[in-house]
Design a protein around this motif. Sequence first.
Motif, short mmCIF file in Angstrom:
data_model
loop_
_atom_site.label_atom_id
_atom_site.label_comp_id
_atom_site.label_asym_id
_atom_site.label_seq_id
_atom_site.Cartn_x
_atom_site.Cartn_y
_atom_site.Cartn_z
N GLU A 85 -18.83 8.67 25.81
CA GLU A 85 -18.05 9.06 26.99
C GLU A 85 -17.08 7.95 27.40
N ASP A 100 -14.28 7.84 24.81
CA ASP A 100 -13.69 9.10 24.32
C ASP A 100 -13.79 9.16 22.78
N ASN A 117 -13.20 12.68 20.49
CA ASN A 117 -11.82 13.13 20.31
C ASN A 117 -11.05 12.18 19.42
#
Lengths: 696, 157
Positions: free
Chosen positions: A393, A396, A399
């Motif tokens: 998290e 990121d 992604n």
Amino acid sequence: MKDISSSVRKVDSIIKMSGVAQYVDDIKISGMLYAKTVRSTKVKAIIKNIIIPELPSGYHTVDHSDIPGKNVVSIIFDDMPVFAEKEVKYYGEPIMLVVGEDKDVITDIISNIEIEYQEQTPVFEKIKSAINYHFVKGDSNKAFKNAKKIIKYDYETGYQEQLYIEPQGMIGEIENNKVTLTGSIQCPYYVKNAVKVVLDANDDEVRVKQAVVGGAFGGKEEFPSLMACELAVALRKIKKPIKLIYEREEDMQVTTKRHPAWIHMEAAINEFNEIDGLTAKAAIDAGASIGLSGVVLARALIASTGAYTIENIEVDGDVFLTNTVPNGAFRGFGAPQMLFAVEMFIHHIAKELDIDPLELRLKYLAKQGDATSTRGKFRDPIIMNDMIKKAMEMSDYKNKVKAYEEEGTYKGIGMSWFLHGCGFTGSGEADHIKALVKLEKGADDKVTILIAAVDMGQGIQTTMKKIVSHILNIPLDQIIYNKPDTDLVPDSGPTVASRTIMIVGGLVARAAKQLKEKWEDGKQIVVSERYKQPEYIKWDEDNFIGDAYPAYSWGVNIVEVEVCPVTYQVTLVGIWSVYDVGKAIDERIVMGQADGGILQGVGYGYLEVMRNENGRIVHKNVTDYIIPTTGDTPPMETFLIDNPYPLGPYGAKGAGELTLVGGAPAVALAIENAINKKVTRIPVTPEYIMELMKNG
Amino acid sequence: MAKIKFTLNNKQVEIEKSPTARLLDILREDFDFTGVKEGCGEGECGACAVLINDQIVNSCIVPLGTVEGKNIVTIEGFSKTKRHEVLRNAFEEEGAVQCGFCTPGMLIASESLLNKNPHPTDEEIKIGLSGNLCRCTGYNMIIKAVKSASKKGDGLW
Ligand code: FES
Ligand code: FES
């Protein structure tokens, strides 16, 4: 009372910031002489003859013939001489000291000493195995026999230099017939015990004190014992105070470094694309003497499945002797080499099987109750799932890793998972160290912590005091913790192996509880505690079976990079880390370890190049051995998750090494992600990237 | 041998030594300012940094002969100033000191940076401190400390 993790100002910062802290080279003793080392200029040779020019008055040479006891530096494996006698086994091996008042005169004398050698053929290849370890868990033979596919990779790691900014140094004098040495050291009792052997001295004839230490990282674990032995012999002979300080070039040429390693991994894949078996075969280069190399190898081998549980494994490793500078302790102690191989390998397996690496890794991630690589047990809760989620998290990760896989982005992100066993490997704590700590309360109600643990920047002057202050509910300034002096403190063991807070701090906490019960205002009280291994910890040293460590700290590192498509220079873009160190005794101090550890680990992975050519370290100074500077430092974010360990003080486990060991695989995986080529070697330099881009 | 006169930590001093002697050795050995550290001896690590006429200089590569008439400040002199106090507090609050061997040089570099640029960005701080090596801290907390000092010491620089 505040939670123990909430940060306080470090107790030793002020003296360091005003320049009054006394590091070893800052100490002056009146009438002090200087010493410099005469070293071998050959890689392997017989010493035929030494011609010493006539010495000016007040100048001396000190060599093996002056040693009253044994010519050996005693540390675990006693195979390093204090001064070379008949032969030299590496370039830079010490032969004698020249001692006198003026450094220029000493240099002049040294340049006029003639040493006649008969050169011999040196060994640089991995052919002389001095130690071999081998162990199994489950039945890897069967797994490999039944395998649908066998995946094999070879990994290689280079040297790393500790590069503490303060070079090695020691100063000594004779006080009432006692040899007193003060140095930049991690392990006062290692030094004392080694000197006793060399001088053939009684316990009360040697005293070792710590100066303020300007960084160590393992580099001041065993090496200072060599300097201390040399200096002690000189002190006995000359009977005047002597100072022995290395300049950077000498330090880089002759002090111990991280062992270069070669690791061959094989995985047996079954019909369900599962990893049924794994073999790891490691070789580490010890240099010219074994020293701590066997212990380094053991830690590496035990880490051969990293943060994963694999049922069937076979692990084998050798310590090879070569005619090069001896390698030794360095933060992580064998684990960084192996964890690099493990983390790359699991990704390479996933790629070969065409499965998502994250999925494969999660499938094998170790859980509480699993058997360790040595058939011990992960007894305590493992919270890696939460840690991984948090780290992903923060960065990121999901992604980015997909986006960067696209050809031509030259951006990459990599994530490493790892653990670090806290304390000595195997039965070291119980059988060899048997740590003893003392607390002494004076009539003034001040409490003195008497331990041999050294603050080398990691903050234990502060954290030890915090532990005592919290338990006794007294302010920090009512607690005294001076730099260790073997005449005053018991042997609580060396300052190594991420053991200081968990093991020594644990004993200090127990002693403080004892003191609390006995507390009477105005009365002098002394309490002590000795280490006892928890009953359930069993270790078979010969076969590597059982619990190699009492507890493990865990971590996740994520590194993001950009690679220049033209020069292949790597730029760090961001670093995110999540750690389980049980409980931080001081959050800011642990965060500081985290920042420094990860940058040292990442530097190992992509930047820090050190080679030897024909047995000589090529790199001479910080001009050609490059470590990260502020310019290389990306934004860093660290998050700690509490997972208290019942036997640690306030639940604390080890933190010092954990923060380094995952750095190299994280940055190597990030580079792999950026260039879409498989990285099997660190440091991942622009030259290596170019090679990969050309040849795949 | 030559007689060299200069100002050292606000005092006029004079010393007779070879003009090629390293300023670092003179400061440490003749004047006992051992807060000036030797990390590399080649002008590359910043541990020996001092201010000469307000400019940061690595004293290990300065020959004594070149400082005639100049104004030299070491960490010992700087530590008596208000600016040091602000930096000191920021370094403590951010946890920027570990082994401390790089710290005197880092503080001198911070002073020199803030002197030229009282409100540096992170990037400017990184450039300003890039000549000073630290192996313990990973620099993160040092960068934060300089940033915080520049805020707290507003108007001092
Ligand atoms: S000692 Fe002067 S720059 Fe390193
Ligand atoms: S604090 Fe140790 S080198 Fe910077």
